[in-house]
Motif scaffolding. Structure first.
Motif, PDB file in Angstrom:
ATOM      1  N   LEU A   1      18.228  39.318  -1.660  1.00  0.00           N
ATOM      2  CA  LEU A   1      15.990  40.174  -1.913  1.00  0.00           C
ATOM      3  C   LEU A   1      16.211  40.474  -3.537  1.00  0.00           C
ATOM      4  O   LEU A   1      17.187  40.479  -4.246  1.00  0.00           O
ATOM      5  CB  LEU A   1      16.428  41.743  -0.851  1.00  0.00           C
ATOM      6  N   GLU A   2      14.699  40.491  -3.693  1.00  0.00           N
ATOM      7  CA  GLU A   2      14.400  40.999  -5.074  1.00  0.00           C
ATOM      8  C   GLU A   2      13.420  42.140  -5.009  1.00  0.00           C
ATOM      9  O   GLU A   2      12.501  42.279  -4.406  1.00  0.00           O
ATOM     10  CB  GLU A   2      14.145  39.484  -5.585  1.00  0.00           C
ATOM     11  N   ALA A   3      13.431  42.839  -6.524  1.00  0.00           N
ATOM     12  CA  ALA A   3      13.172  44.278  -6.932  1.00  0.00           C
ATOM     13  C   ALA A   3      12.937  44.455  -8.169  1.00  0.00           C
ATOM     14  O   ALA A   3      14.197  43.669  -9.085  1.00  0.00           O
ATOM     15  CB  ALA A   3      13.299  45.072  -6.058  1.00  0.00           C
ATOM     16  N   ASP A   4      12.165  45.311  -8.383  1.00  0.00           N
ATOM     17  CA  ASP A   4      12.246  45.383  -9.845  1.00  0.00           C
ATOM     18  C   ASP A   4      12.656  46.504 -10.481  1.00  0.00           C
ATOM     19  O   ASP A   4      12.849  47.522 -10.375  1.00  0.00           O
ATOM     20  CB  ASP A   4      10.521  45.676 -10.165  1.00  0.00           C
ATOM     21  N   GLU A   5      13.714  46.172 -11.217  1.00  0.00           N
ATOM     22  CA  GLU A   5      14.835  47.161 -11.558  1.00  0.00           C
ATOM     23  C   GLU A   5      14.173  48.748 -12.496  1.00  0.00           C
ATOM     24  O   GLU A   5      14.721  49.668 -12.222  1.00  0.00           O
ATOM     25  CB  GLU A   5      16.315  46.772 -13.109  1.00  0.00           C
ATOM     26  N   LYS A   6      12.621  48.505 -13.082  1.00  0.00           N
ATOM     27  CA  LYS A   6      12.284  49.664 -12.699  1.00  0.00           C
ATOM     28  C   LYS A   6      11.254  50.172 -12.272  1.00  0.00           C
ATOM     29  O   LYS A   6      10.372  51.345 -12.771  1.00  0.00           O
ATOM     30  CB  LYS A   6      11.129  49.226 -13.787  1.00  0.00           C
ATOM     31  N   ASP A   7      11.537  49.626 -10.453  1.00  0.00           N
ATOM     32  CA  ASP A   7      10.856  51.015 -10.160  1.00  0.00           C
ATOM     33  C   ASP A   7      11.948  52.457  -8.872  1.00  0.00           C
ATOM     34  O   ASP A   7      12.596  52.096  -9.720  1.00  0.00           O
ATOM     35  CB  ASP A   7      10.851  50.096  -8.148  1.00  0.00           C
ATOM     36  N   GLU A   8      11.229  53.188  -9.084  1.00  0.00           N
ATOM     37  CA  GLU A   8      12.200  54.545  -8.789  1.00  0.00           C
ATOM     38  C   GLU A   8      12.599  54.200  -7.119  1.00  0.00           C
ATOM     39  O   GLU A   8      12.647  53.540  -6.249  1.00  0.00           O
ATOM     40  CB  GLU A   8      11.093  54.889  -8.619  1.00  0.00           C
ATOM     41  N   LEU A   9      14.180  55.016  -7.981  1.00  0.00           N
ATOM     42  CA  LEU A   9      15.066  54.621  -6.561  1.00  0.00           C
ATOM     43  C   LEU A   9      15.457  56.091  -6.088  1.00  0.00           C
ATOM     44  O   LEU A   9      15.433  57.373  -7.246  1.00  0.00           O
ATOM     45  CB  LEU A   9      16.399  54.471  -7.245  1.00  0.00           C
ATOM     46  N   PHE A  10      15.797  55.869  -5.044  1.00  0.00           N
ATOM     47  CA  PHE A  10      16.079  57.611  -4.539  1.00  0.00           C
ATOM     48  C   PHE A  10      17.659  57.293  -3.160  1.00  0.00           C
ATOM     49  O   PHE A  10      17.667  56.500  -2.995  1.00  0.00           O
ATOM     50  CB  PHE A  10      14.486  58.706  -3.416  1.00  0.00           C
ATOM     51  N   VAL A  11      18.343  58.149  -3.484  1.00  0.00           N
ATOM     52  CA  VAL A  11      19.787  58.546  -2.630  1.00  0.00           C
ATOM     53  C   VAL A  11      18.896  58.855  -1.370  1.00  0.00           C
ATOM     54  O   VAL A  11      17.904  59.328  -1.283  1.00  0.00           O
ATOM     55  CB  VAL A  11      20.370  59.557  -3.052  1.00  0.00           C
ATOM     56  N   LYS A  12      20.110  58.296  -0.276  1.00  0.00           N
ATOM     57  CA  LYS A  12      20.138  59.172   0.781  1.00  0.00           C
ATOM     58  C   LYS A  12      20.758  59.745   1.473  1.00  0.00           C
ATOM     59  O   LYS A  12      22.236  59.375   2.002  1.00  0.00           O
ATOM     60  CB  LYS A  12      19.525  57.491   2.080  1.00  0.00           C
ATOM     61  N   PRO A  13      20.385  60.783   1.380  1.00  0.00           N
ATOM     62  CA  PRO A  13      21.174  62.139   1.320  1.00  0.00           C
ATOM     63  C   PRO A  13      23.562  61.734   2.763  1.00  0.00           C
ATOM     64  O   PRO A  13      24.166  61.782   2.000  1.00  0.00           O
ATOM     65  CB  PRO A  13      21.274  63.262   1.450  1.00  0.00           C
ATOM     66  N   ASP A  14      22.471  61.117   3.801  1.00  0.00           N
ATOM     67  CA  ASP A  14      22.880  60.987   4.757  1.00  0.00           C
ATOM     68  C   ASP A  14      24.129  60.077   4.486  1.00  0.00           C
ATOM     69  O   ASP A  14      24.818  59.786   5.569  1.00  0.00           O
ATOM     70  CB  ASP A  14      22.532  60.936   5.869  1.00  0.00           C
ATOM     71  N   GLU A  15      23.687  58.995   4.093  1.00  0.00           N
ATOM     72  CA  GLU A  15      24.646  58.048   3.814  1.00  0.00           C
ATOM     73  C   GLU A  15      25.482  57.418   1.765  1.00  0.00           C
ATOM     74  O   GLU A  15      25.975  56.903   2.203  1.00  0.00           O
ATOM     75  CB  GLU A  15      23.674  56.344   4.754  1.00  0.00           C
ATOM     76  N   ASN A  16      24.699  57.631   1.288  1.00  0.00           N
ATOM     77  CA  ASN A  16      25.356  57.632   0.007  1.00  0.00           C
ATOM     78  C   ASN A  16      24.572  58.901  -0.846  1.00  0.00           C
ATOM     79  O   ASN A  16      23.941  60.088  -0.731  1.00  0.00           O
ATOM     80  CB  ASN A  16      24.562  56.053  -0.700  1.00  0.00           C
ATOM     81  N   SER A  17      25.424  58.664  -2.379  1.00  0.00           N
ATOM     82  CA  SER A  17      25.060  59.536  -3.095  1.00  0.00           C
ATOM     83  C   SER A  17      24.799  59.193  -4.740  1.00  0.00           C
ATOM     84  O   SER A  17      25.060  59.473  -5.670  1.00  0.00           O
ATOM     85  CB  SER A  17      26.292  60.811  -3.392  1.00  0.00           C
ATOM     86  N   GLY A  18      24.460  57.321  -4.581  1.00  0.00           N
ATOM     87  CA  GLY A  18      24.006  57.197  -5.781  1.00  0.00           C
ATOM     88  C   GLY A  18      22.949  55.548  -6.013  1.00  0.00           C
ATOM     89  O   GLY A  18      23.823  55.140  -4.878  1.00  0.00           O
ATOM     90  N   VAL A  19      22.564  55.873  -5.978  1.00  0.00           N
ATOM     91  CA  VAL A  19      21.421  54.338  -6.622  1.00  0.00           C
ATOM     92  C   VAL A  19      21.617  53.548  -7.252  1.00  0.00           C
ATOM     93  O   VAL A  19      21.035  54.420  -8.466  1.00  0.00           O
ATOM     94  CB  VAL A  19      20.749  53.856  -5.581  1.00  0.00           C
ATOM     95  N   ARG A  20      22.190  52.899  -8.437  1.00  0.00           N
ATOM     96  CA  ARG A  20      21.887  51.964  -9.527  1.00  0.00           C
ATOM     97  C   ARG A  20      21.632  50.732  -9.697  1.00  0.00           C
ATOM     98  O   ARG A  20      22.584  50.038  -8.859  1.00  0.00           O
ATOM     99  CB  ARG A  20      23.003  53.083 -10.675  1.00  0.00           C
ATOM    100  N   TRP A  21      21.719  49.922 -10.453  1.00  0.00           N
ATOM    101  CA  TRP A  21      21.364  48.724 -11.203  1.00  0.00           C
ATOM    102  C   TRP A  21      22.985  48.814 -11.811  1.00  0.00           C
ATOM    103  O   TRP A  21      23.228  49.127 -12.414  1.00  0.00           O
ATOM    104  CB  TRP A  21      20.520  48.217 -12.125  1.00  0.00           C
ATOM    105  N   PHE A  22      23.693  47.531 -11.589  1.00  0.00           N
ATOM    106  CA  PHE A  22      25.021  47.075 -12.341  1.00  0.00           C
ATOM    107  C   PHE A  22      24.595  45.272 -12.776  1.00  0.00           C
ATOM    108  O   PHE A  22      23.703  44.369 -12.507  1.00  0.00           O
ATOM    109  CB  PHE A  22      25.869  46.949 -11.651  1.00  0.00           C
ATOM    110  N   SER A  23      25.149  44.622 -14.038  1.00  0.00           N
ATOM    111  CA  SER A  23      25.017  43.686 -14.398  1.00  0.00           C
ATOM    112  C   SER A  23      25.707  43.260 -13.459  1.00  0.00           C
ATOM    113  O   SER A  23      26.085  43.768 -12.733  1.00  0.00           O
ATOM    114  CB  SER A  23      25.685  43.126 -15.317  1.00  0.00           C
ATOM    115  N   PRO A  24      25.582  41.708 -12.440  1.00  0.00           N
ATOM    116  CA  PRO A  24      26.278  41.152 -11.954  1.00  0.00           C
ATOM    117  C   PRO A  24      28.043  41.284 -11.554  1.00  0.00           C
ATOM    118  O   PRO A  24      28.685  41.523 -10.606  1.00  0.00           O
ATOM    119  CB  PRO A  24      25.807  39.542 -11.738  1.00  0.00           C
TER     120      PRO A  24
END
Length: 188
Positions: free
Chosen positions: A136-159
């Protein structure tokens, strides 16, 4: 074309995918409803390897159960279109509003072991995830949110950074490294 046919037509990338493809197809012939979590031994899941348009970044979430940075994804829960499951889970787990398939085709095939754990206060026995991954593809400039019941962080990494961020050695070495290897040959 139904999912079993898509999976039959899928060309495995390596020995792991060939073995896992055969096992998943064999499970399709069994008495269990693989698209429901009521199948306690094994059930279908979909994962998303979310990349930016330039294919220079991979989106990961810090999953609370696994205590590791990991790809996005989840259970079929009755849905038989696993591309839709991957898209839904990627949006739900990251907050992305505009995530889209690079291709509608299956990107990768895995049978994943899940250790017993507590989820929402109840014990879940060890079982298998019969997993299909979609690119899948998305723009890395789009706002990210955590889903507290499943995760505690969301971020982009180099491959490469995505692989190193995972604390699950087998997944890191055999799945994420493979996904990146395949990504290098995928057109931008």
């Amino acid at each position: 074309m139904d999912l079993a046919e898509q999976l039959r037509l899928y060309r495995p990338f390596n020995e792991q995918e060939q073995a896992d493809q055969a096992l998943i197809l064999r499970c399709f012939g069994g008495p269990e409803d693989l698209f429901s979590r009521r199948s306690r031994l094994a059930h279908m899941t979909a994962s998303a390897w979310v990349v930016n348009p330039g294919r220079t970044k991979v989106l990961m979430a810090y999953h609370n159960i696994y205590r590791s940075w990991a790809w996005l994804g989840g259970h079929a829960d009755g849905e038989r279109d696993l591309l839709q499951v991957a898209l839904r889970e990627a949006a739900e787990e990251s907050g992305l509003k505009n995530v889209r398939p690079v291709s509608p085709e299956i990107y990768s095939v895995e049978v994943l072991t899940v250790d017993g754990h507590i989820k929402r206060g109840a014990y879940v026995s060890s079982h298998l995830h019969l997993n299909l991954t979609y690119l899948l593809e998305a723009d890395e400039k789009d706002e990210l949110f955590v889903k507290p019941d499943e995760n505690s962080g969301v971020r982009w990494f180099s491959p490469e950074g995505a692989v190193q961020a995972s604390s699950e050695p087998w997944i890191r070495e055999h799945i994420y490294a493979k996904l990146n290897e395949k990504l290098r040959s995928f057109p931008v």
